[in-house]
Design an enzyme around this catalytic site. Structure first.
Site, PDB file in Angstrom:
ATOM      1  N   CYS A 383       0.642  -1.466  -0.046  1.00  0.00           N
ATOM      2  CA  CYS A 383       0.069  -0.196   0.195  1.00  0.00           C
ATOM      3  C   CYS A 383       0.769   1.158   0.026  1.00  0.00           C
ATOM      4  O   CYS A 383       1.222   1.690  -0.751  1.00  0.00           O
ATOM      5  CB  CYS A 383      -1.007   0.083   1.194  1.00  0.00           C
ATOM      6  SG  CYS A 383      -1.817   1.089   0.463  1.00  0.00           S
ATOM      7  N   HIS A 520      -3.526  -5.452  -0.131  1.00  0.00           N
ATOM      8  CA  HIS A 520      -3.269  -5.681   1.318  1.00  0.00           C
ATOM      9  C   HIS A 520      -3.056  -7.590   1.670  1.00  0.00           C
ATOM     10  O   HIS A 520      -4.171  -8.341   2.041  1.00  0.00           O
ATOM     11  CB  HIS A 520      -3.680  -5.082   2.497  1.00  0.00           C
ATOM     12  CG  HIS A 520      -3.756  -3.849   2.653  1.00  0.00           C
ATOM     13  ND1 HIS A 520      -2.760  -3.411   3.469  1.00  0.00           N
ATOM     14  CD2 HIS A 520      -4.504  -2.653   2.660  1.00  0.00           C
ATOM     15  CE1 HIS A 520      -2.664  -1.766   3.657  1.00  0.00           C
ATOM     16  NE2 HIS A 520      -3.608  -1.942   2.925  1.00  0.00           N
ATOM     17  N   GLU A 522      -2.045  -9.693   3.400  1.00  0.00           N
ATOM     18  CA  GLU A 522      -1.850  -9.914   4.283  1.00  0.00           C
ATOM     19  C   GLU A 522      -3.191  -9.998   4.593  1.00  0.00           C
ATOM     20  O   GLU A 522      -3.322 -11.271   5.776  1.00  0.00           O
ATOM     21  CB  GLU A 522      -0.998  -8.827   5.295  1.00  0.00           C
ATOM     22  CG  GLU A 522      -2.204  -7.598   5.859  1.00  0.00           C
ATOM     23  CD  GLU A 522      -1.880  -6.354   5.056  1.00  0.00           C
ATOM     24  OE1 GLU A 522      -1.988  -5.968   5.416  1.00  0.00           O
ATOM     25  OE2 GLU A 522      -1.006  -6.931   3.946  1.00  0.00           O
TER      26      GLU A 522
END
Length: 557
Positions: A383, A520, A522
């Site tokens: 990001c 993102h 994750e």
């Protein structure tokens, strides 16, 4: 019919209700039950999207674009059911909904009160959240009630849970209470009085817990469990010890060994097959017996509060499991890099710059990125980390010395990262945005699929396309892409409709592993499978580590 387990907390916050709820869900799922989870947050904010990471920790983004509590990240990591907007709601959302109904005239002129209107709305939200589960109609919905018993903010939620249990009847709902049993060093013993008082407070509300999860820094002896049982009116076998573990992935086995799932199934009259927790045992085995070791530096400004990067830390742990590599994470304050230079980075095997907002610390992150690029150290930017990598490349390779983002410098002539002007609000409506617009609910949020450029490192990692979650307002400015590409930078993925850059990388002729992503990743990593991007990143860190290792005497270089 869906049955409900309400998980409450007492004495203090941050005991791990989310982990406990997720672990119970994992055990029940391993027994063949369809399970979903919900998180009820007592704060008045509509969502945590505009809350400071120092106040709230990480904001977890769901597939459908909700900004939610970080516990939903734990839920997705522990069970296969995906979370949605309906799996997390706040006091703010409840009151917003009730006031909207009152303005519409839905209450036919009645006085709108906490009981029954707010509590009825909470029950409706709970049932709607359970019904929206991606696994179909769940057998069990586990509902985590945020806050601590005794807090004034939590009372409407606890009252709604009590009413719901009464309305549904016996064997349709049960209560699990997580409480603290502190060790007092001066007395040399565990103290059960806080737990006794917490249960007493819960019973004053009208809720008698079926199970107590007693948190301590050590295993609670049987005589102390018997004492807690007597004073709390909970059977001794339902007073379960939950001690500190070095990995959250050991908790499902810990709870199963003490019979938590059997107690819940008996209380709810469920007859699933036996639990199979072999997957969790295998994961813990991998975590505890790595073959390799690397050190990755995470350069950010919230490094003193690692809850801000919870999903990212877990994603690196998942990658470590699936690459047989112990990943040591060093948290590096980007403001210190600004003032003290990059000396603290020189022993690292890889550098990671995570997402973030605001100008503070950005020049330190850019310095870390420059070091990683020039020293050929593997780099992953997420990001903001991708945006800053583009800014660094524009400044130091392309020669646009004042390149910047309009988030940090409104006057820069080289706006390589800028605010896009069209957004989707919380309800999915297209809305024009400006610099003066509200911050809440105005970002590009949720999952988006986009094709990957053939022949790139991104294709090696992901395949033909990528489907990841977003949370950002600013984008790489397409106007500067030709200059960036002329300098060697590769835009390896773009959104199919807006044509916005989603991934960037440097060719291997310039750098062995340098990747930035606007999304993102994750948020989609799980311990079951790991995540291809993080696995590739850890493998690159390992390759760098081994290349830097001194050659032993007698070995060929």
């Amino acid at each position: 019919m869906t049955k409900y387990v309400f998980v409450t907390g007492g004495v203090v916050s941050s005991l791990g209700k989310g982990i406990a709820a997720a672990s119970l869900a994992a055990i029940l799922e391993s027994r063949g039950l369809k399970v979903t989870l919900l998180k009820l947050d007592p704060y008045i904010n509509v969502d945590p999207g505009t809350m400071s990471p120092f106040q709230h920790g990480e904001v977890f983004v769901t597939e459908d674009g909700a900004e939610t509590d970080l516990d939903l990240g734990h839920y997705e990591r522990f069970i296969s059911t995906k979370m949605r907007k309906a799996n997390n709601f706040t006091t703010g959302q409840i009151y917003e909904s009730v006031i909207r109904k009152e303005r519409r005239g839905d209450y036919l002129g009645k006085t709108v009160q906490v009981i029954p209107h707010i509590t009825n709305e909470i029950q409706a939200f709970i049932e709607r959240g359970a019904a929206s589960a991606t696994c179909g109609e769940p057998d069990v919905a586990i509902v985590e009630v945020g806050g601590t018993v005794g807090d004034i903010e939590s009372l409407p939620f606890l009252e709604a849970a009590r009413q719901m249990s009464l309305r549904m009847g016996r064997n349709s709902a049960c209560f699990v209470h997580l409480t603290l049993v502190p060790w007092v060093a001066t007395a040399g013993e565990l103290k059960t009085k806080p737990t006794q008082h917490s249960v007493q407070k819960l019973r004053e509300i009208g809720i008698s817990p079926h199970v107590l999860l007693c948190r301590a820094d050590r295993r609670i002896p049987d005589d102390e469990r018997a004492k807690i049982s007597m004073f709390s009116n909970v059977p001794e076998d339902a007073v379960i010890s939950v001690w500190d573990a070095d990995s959250i992935y050991k908790i499902p086995q810990m709870l199963h060994d003490q019979g938590l799932d059997a107690i819940i199934c008996e209380e709810l009259k469920l007859t699933p097959h036996a639990a199979d927790l072999s997957m969790w045992s295998d994961l813990v085995e991998k975590l505890e017996h790595p073959k390799h070791e690397v050190t990755i530096g995470m350069v950010g400004k919230y490094v003193d509060l690692t809850e801000s990067y919870k999903s990212l830390i877990e994603a690196l742990r998942h990658a470590s499991m699936h690459t047989s590599t112990k990943v040591n994470i060093e948290y590096i304050d980007s403001e210190e890099v600004e003032t003290q230079g990059v000396e603290s980075l020189k022993h690292l095997d890889a550098v990671l710059v995570p997402g973030g907002f605001g100008r503070r610390g950005t020049e330190g992150k850019i310095a870390a990125i420059r070091y990683a690029r020039e020293a050929k150290v593997p780099y992953l930017g997420i990001c903001l980390g991708m945006q800053l990598a583009v800014i660094e490349f524009a400044r130091d390779v392309v020669g646009l010395k004042d390149a910047n983002s309009t988030e940090f410098d409104q006057e820069t002539p080289n706006r390589v990262v800028a605010l896009i002007t069209e957004w989707y609000d919380r309800e999915g409506r297209v809305e024009k945005r400006t610099e003066e617009s509200d911050l809440g609910g105005t970002m590009r949020l949720g999952s988006q699929r986009c094709p990957i450029k053939p022949g790139t490192m991104a294709e090696e990692i992901y395949g033909k396309d990528v489907n990841e979650r977003h949370r950002h307002r600013y984008e790489v400015n397409n106007r500067f892409v030709p200059q960036l590409e002329a300098g060697g930078l590769i835009i390896s993925a773009r959104t199919p409709s807006e044509d916005l850059p989603e991934m960037m990388e440097l060719p291997r002729s310039m750098h062995p592993w340098f990747v930035g992503v606007q999304f993102h990743p994750e948020f989609t990593s799980t311990p079951r499978d790991g995540h291809p991007l993080f696995k590739s990143f850890v493998e690159a860190a390992l390759a760098h580590h081994e290349a830097q290792a001194p050659v032993a005497v007698g070995e060929k270089a």
